[in-house]
Design a protein around this motif. Sequence first.
Motif, PDB file in Angstrom:
ATOM      1  N   VAL A 199     -21.046   7.196 -11.469  1.00  0.00           N
ATOM      2  CA  VAL A 199     -21.334   7.192 -12.711  1.00  0.00           C
ATOM      3  C   VAL A 199     -20.604   8.477 -13.349  1.00  0.00           C
ATOM      4  O   VAL A 199     -20.105   8.296 -14.428  1.00  0.00           O
ATOM      5  N   LEU A 200     -20.250   9.557 -12.433  1.00  0.00           N
ATOM      6  CA  LEU A 200     -19.431  10.579 -12.815  1.00  0.00           C
ATOM      7  C   LEU A 200     -18.088  10.106 -12.965  1.00  0.00           C
ATOM      8  O   LEU A 200     -17.559  10.643 -14.128  1.00  0.00           O
ATOM      9  N   GLU A 201     -17.389   9.350 -12.168  1.00  0.00           N
ATOM     10  CA  GLU A 201     -16.141   8.783 -12.361  1.00  0.00           C
ATOM     11  C   GLU A 201     -16.018   7.973 -13.597  1.00  0.00           C
ATOM     12  O   GLU A 201     -15.025   7.728 -14.149  1.00  0.00           O
ATOM     13  N   ARG A 202     -17.123   7.295 -13.907  1.00  0.00           N
ATOM     14  CA  ARG A 202     -17.058   6.262 -14.994  1.00  0.00           C
ATOM     15  C   ARG A 202     -16.891   7.399 -16.224  1.00  0.00           C
ATOM     16  O   ARG A 202     -16.607   6.823 -17.325  1.00  0.00           O
ATOM     17  N   THR A 203     -17.820   8.249 -16.178  1.00  0.00           N
ATOM     18  CA  THR A 203     -17.908   9.250 -17.352  1.00  0.00           C
ATOM     19  C   THR A 203     -16.563  10.100 -17.682  1.00  0.00           C
ATOM     20  O   THR A 203     -16.235  10.236 -18.941  1.00  0.00           O
ATOM     21  N   PHE A 204     -16.001  10.170 -16.548  1.00  0.00           N
ATOM     22  CA  PHE A 204     -14.674  10.901 -16.426  1.00  0.00           C
ATOM     23  C   PHE A 204     -13.523  10.178 -15.838  1.00  0.00           C
ATOM     24  O   PHE A 204     -12.889  10.177 -14.796  1.00  0.00           O
ATOM     25  N   PRO A 205     -13.212   8.955 -16.527  1.00  0.00           N
ATOM     26  CA  PRO A 205     -12.081   7.961 -16.065  1.00  0.00           C
ATOM     27  C   PRO A 205     -10.908   8.811 -15.526  1.00  0.00           C
ATOM     28  O   PRO A 205     -10.249   9.511 -16.561  1.00  0.00           O
ATOM     29  N   GLY A 206     -10.422   8.240 -14.567  1.00  0.00           N
ATOM     30  CA  GLY A 206      -9.237   8.781 -14.242  1.00  0.00           C
ATOM     31  C   GLY A 206      -9.339   9.729 -13.238  1.00  0.00           C
ATOM     32  O   GLY A 206      -8.170  10.362 -12.650  1.00  0.00           O
ATOM     33  N   GLU A 207     -10.331  10.735 -13.153  1.00  0.00           N
ATOM     34  CA  GLU A 207     -10.603  11.549 -12.053  1.00  0.00           C
ATOM     35  C   GLU A 207     -10.976  10.920 -10.709  1.00  0.00           C
ATOM     36  O   GLU A 207     -11.753   9.961 -10.719  1.00  0.00           O
ATOM     37  N   GLU A 208     -10.598  11.647  -9.784  1.00  0.00           N
ATOM     38  CA  GLU A 208     -10.749  11.102  -8.477  1.00  0.00           C
ATOM     39  C   GLU A 208     -11.683  12.353  -7.528  1.00  0.00           C
ATOM     40  O   GLU A 208     -10.985  13.476  -7.000  1.00  0.00           O
ATOM     41  N   LEU A 209     -12.815  12.466  -7.759  1.00  0.00           N
ATOM     42  CA  LEU A 209     -13.873  13.344  -7.352  1.00  0.00           C
ATOM     43  C   LEU A 209     -14.112  13.102  -5.879  1.00  0.00           C
ATOM     44  O   LEU A 209     -14.290  12.078  -5.048  1.00  0.00           O
ATOM     45  N   THR A 247     -16.708  20.317 -14.955  1.00  0.00           N
ATOM     46  CA  THR A 247     -17.362  19.491 -13.891  1.00  0.00           C
ATOM     47  C   THR A 247     -16.392  19.177 -12.720  1.00  0.00           C
ATOM     48  O   THR A 247     -16.932  19.443 -11.720  1.00  0.00           O
ATOM     49  N   CYS A 248     -15.198  18.849 -13.029  1.00  0.00           N
ATOM     50  CA  CYS A 248     -14.223  18.570 -11.741  1.00  0.00           C
ATOM     51  C   CYS A 248     -14.014  19.876 -11.079  1.00  0.00           C
ATOM     52  O   CYS A 248     -13.868  19.975  -9.938  1.00  0.00           O
ATOM     53  N   GLU A 249     -13.778  20.910 -11.788  1.00  0.00           N
ATOM     54  CA  GLU A 249     -13.610  21.919 -10.987  1.00  0.00           C
ATOM     55  C   GLU A 249     -14.723  22.553 -10.043  1.00  0.00           C
ATOM     56  O   GLU A 249     -14.458  22.849  -8.954  1.00  0.00           O
ATOM     57  N   VAL A 250     -15.918  22.305 -10.359  1.00  0.00           N
ATOM     58  CA  VAL A 250     -17.169  22.809  -9.736  1.00  0.00           C
ATOM     59  C   VAL A 250     -17.257  21.705  -8.620  1.00  0.00           C
ATOM     60  O   VAL A 250     -17.348  22.235  -7.446  1.00  0.00           O
ATOM     61  N   LEU A 251     -17.040  20.473  -8.704  1.00  0.00           N
ATOM     62  CA  LEU A 251     -17.060  19.347  -7.807  1.00  0.00           C
ATOM     63  C   LEU A 251     -15.921  19.492  -6.691  1.00  0.00           C
ATOM     64  O   LEU A 251     -16.122  19.095  -5.407  1.00  0.00           O
ATOM     65  N   ASN A 252     -14.942  19.716  -7.337  1.00  0.00           N
ATOM     66  CA  ASN A 252     -13.584  19.676  -6.179  1.00  0.00           C
ATOM     67  C   ASN A 252     -13.538  21.079  -5.406  1.00  0.00           C
ATOM     68  O   ASN A 252     -12.828  21.044  -4.502  1.00  0.00           O
ATOM     69  N   THR A 253     -14.501  22.228  -5.575  1.00  0.00           N
ATOM     70  CA  THR A 253     -14.138  23.195  -4.952  1.00  0.00           C
ATOM     71  C   THR A 253     -15.704  23.235  -4.116  1.00  0.00           C
ATOM     72  O   THR A 253     -15.963  24.707  -3.604  1.00  0.00           O
ATOM     73  N   SER A 254     -16.247  22.451  -3.942  1.00  0.00           N
ATOM     74  CA  SER A 254     -17.680  22.637  -3.328  1.00  0.00           C
ATOM     75  C   SER A 254     -18.131  21.371  -2.486  1.00  0.00           C
ATOM     76  O   SER A 254     -17.462  20.135  -2.671  1.00  0.00           O
ATOM     77  N   ARG A 255     -18.994  21.291  -1.667  1.00  0.00           N
ATOM     78  CA  ARG A 255     -19.226  20.353  -0.768  1.00  0.00           C
ATOM     79  C   ARG A 255     -20.709  19.897  -1.636  1.00  0.00           C
ATOM     80  O   ARG A 255     -21.501  20.479  -1.934  1.00  0.00           O
ATOM     81  N   SER A 256     -20.522  18.735  -2.082  1.00  0.00           N
ATOM     82  CA  SER A 256     -21.530  18.088  -2.982  1.00  0.00           C
ATOM     83  C   SER A 256     -22.560  17.133  -2.088  1.00  0.00           C
ATOM     84  O   SER A 256     -21.989  16.199  -1.780  1.00  0.00           O
ATOM     85  N   LEU A 257     -23.608  17.193  -2.672  1.00  0.00           N
ATOM     86  CA  LEU A 257     -24.678  16.292  -2.177  1.00  0.00           C
ATOM     87  C   LEU A 257     -25.487  15.717  -3.368  1.00  0.00           C
ATOM     88  O   LEU A 257     -25.740  16.667  -4.190  1.00  0.00           O
ATOM     89  N   SER A 258     -26.214  14.461  -3.216  1.00  0.00           N
ATOM     90  CA  SER A 258     -27.155  14.233  -4.429  1.00  0.00           C
ATOM     91  C   SER A 258     -27.847  13.138  -3.475  1.00  0.00           C
ATOM     92  O   SER A 258     -27.665  12.608  -2.557  1.00  0.00           O
ATOM     93  N   TYR A 259     -29.339  12.892  -4.186  1.00  0.00           N
ATOM     94  CA  TYR A 259     -30.021  12.034  -3.625  1.00  0.00           C
ATOM     95  C   TYR A 259     -29.495  10.736  -3.684  1.00  0.00           C
ATOM     96  O   TYR A 259     -29.827   9.992  -2.611  1.00  0.00           O
ATOM     97  N   GLY A 260     -29.075  10.357  -4.843  1.00  0.00           N
ATOM     98  CA  GLY A 260     -28.267   8.991  -4.902  1.00  0.00           C
ATOM     99  C   GLY A 260     -26.934   8.826  -4.281  1.00  0.00           C
ATOM    100  O   GLY A 260     -26.422   7.634  -4.212  1.00  0.00           O
ATOM    101  N   ALA A 286     -18.977  14.017 -23.864  1.00  0.00           N
ATOM    102  CA  ALA A 286     -19.073  14.197 -22.574  1.00  0.00           C
ATOM    103  C   ALA A 286     -17.666  14.820 -21.811  1.00  0.00           C
ATOM    104  O   ALA A 286     -17.729  15.744 -21.016  1.00  0.00           O
ATOM    105  N   ASP A 287     -16.696  14.494 -22.637  1.00  0.00           N
ATOM    106  CA  ASP A 287     -15.307  15.022 -22.243  1.00  0.00           C
ATOM    107  C   ASP A 287     -15.106  16.322 -22.427  1.00  0.00           C
ATOM    108  O   ASP A 287     -13.939  16.983 -21.602  1.00  0.00           O
TER     109      ASP A 287
END
Length: 216
Positions: A114-124, A94-107, A87-88
């Motif tokens: 789960v993304l912050e658990r997958t990439f620990p230390g990132e503040e999305l 992944t962080c670049e895409v999410l940090n430069t967009s407005r993100s929605l998800s169904y959940g 994953a790493d």
Amino acid sequence: MPHPEDLFDAQTDAIGLFREWASDPNTLIVDTETTRLEGGVWEFAAVRLRHPSPVLAYICQPETEWGEKARPMHVARLAEIRAAPRADVFRAVTCEVLNTSRSLSYGGDSDHAVLERTFPGEELPAFGCILTAYAPIYGEWSEKHQDWTFASLTAALEREQVDVSTLPAEHTAYGDALRAALLVQAVAQQLTPFEEEARDNEEARLSSRPPVWDES
């Protein structure tokens, strides 16, 4: 059950939010597939809402153990997952895409967590939650919880009569991201209850007018 005017207000606000999301060219729909409820990501997809197309999609080896329910659901893809990069490898993109967009998800929060658990230390950035925004449109009230009942993505698509026959399979990140994007588009195109009432009143007014005869 809320008073009809309260229901109309809630549905009007919800449709307004869906319209705002749909009008923003920078809006992404994100979906993840995970090893378990509190596990890690093994599949990720982000699609552009306005013209649903993949911005980023990948499969990776999860960093957590599989849950009892998740493993049988995805057993046909285990060989593909085992052969994928860790994953790493996808952290930076992944962080670049999410940090430069407005993100929605169904959940909403669950996908974000789960993304912050997958990439620990990132503040999305926080995700907008389609599930909770759609609840008043679905319109089922829980007397027990005194709140709107949540609808599954499948139930929401069925209610809005969204054709998913040509989409990738359910329970894939890309397939479910596309489904969520089409749901947002469908709701954004609806009339609010007050717009429907105004339309019906105007149609009634026009139909009650006496005919005009052409005497030429």
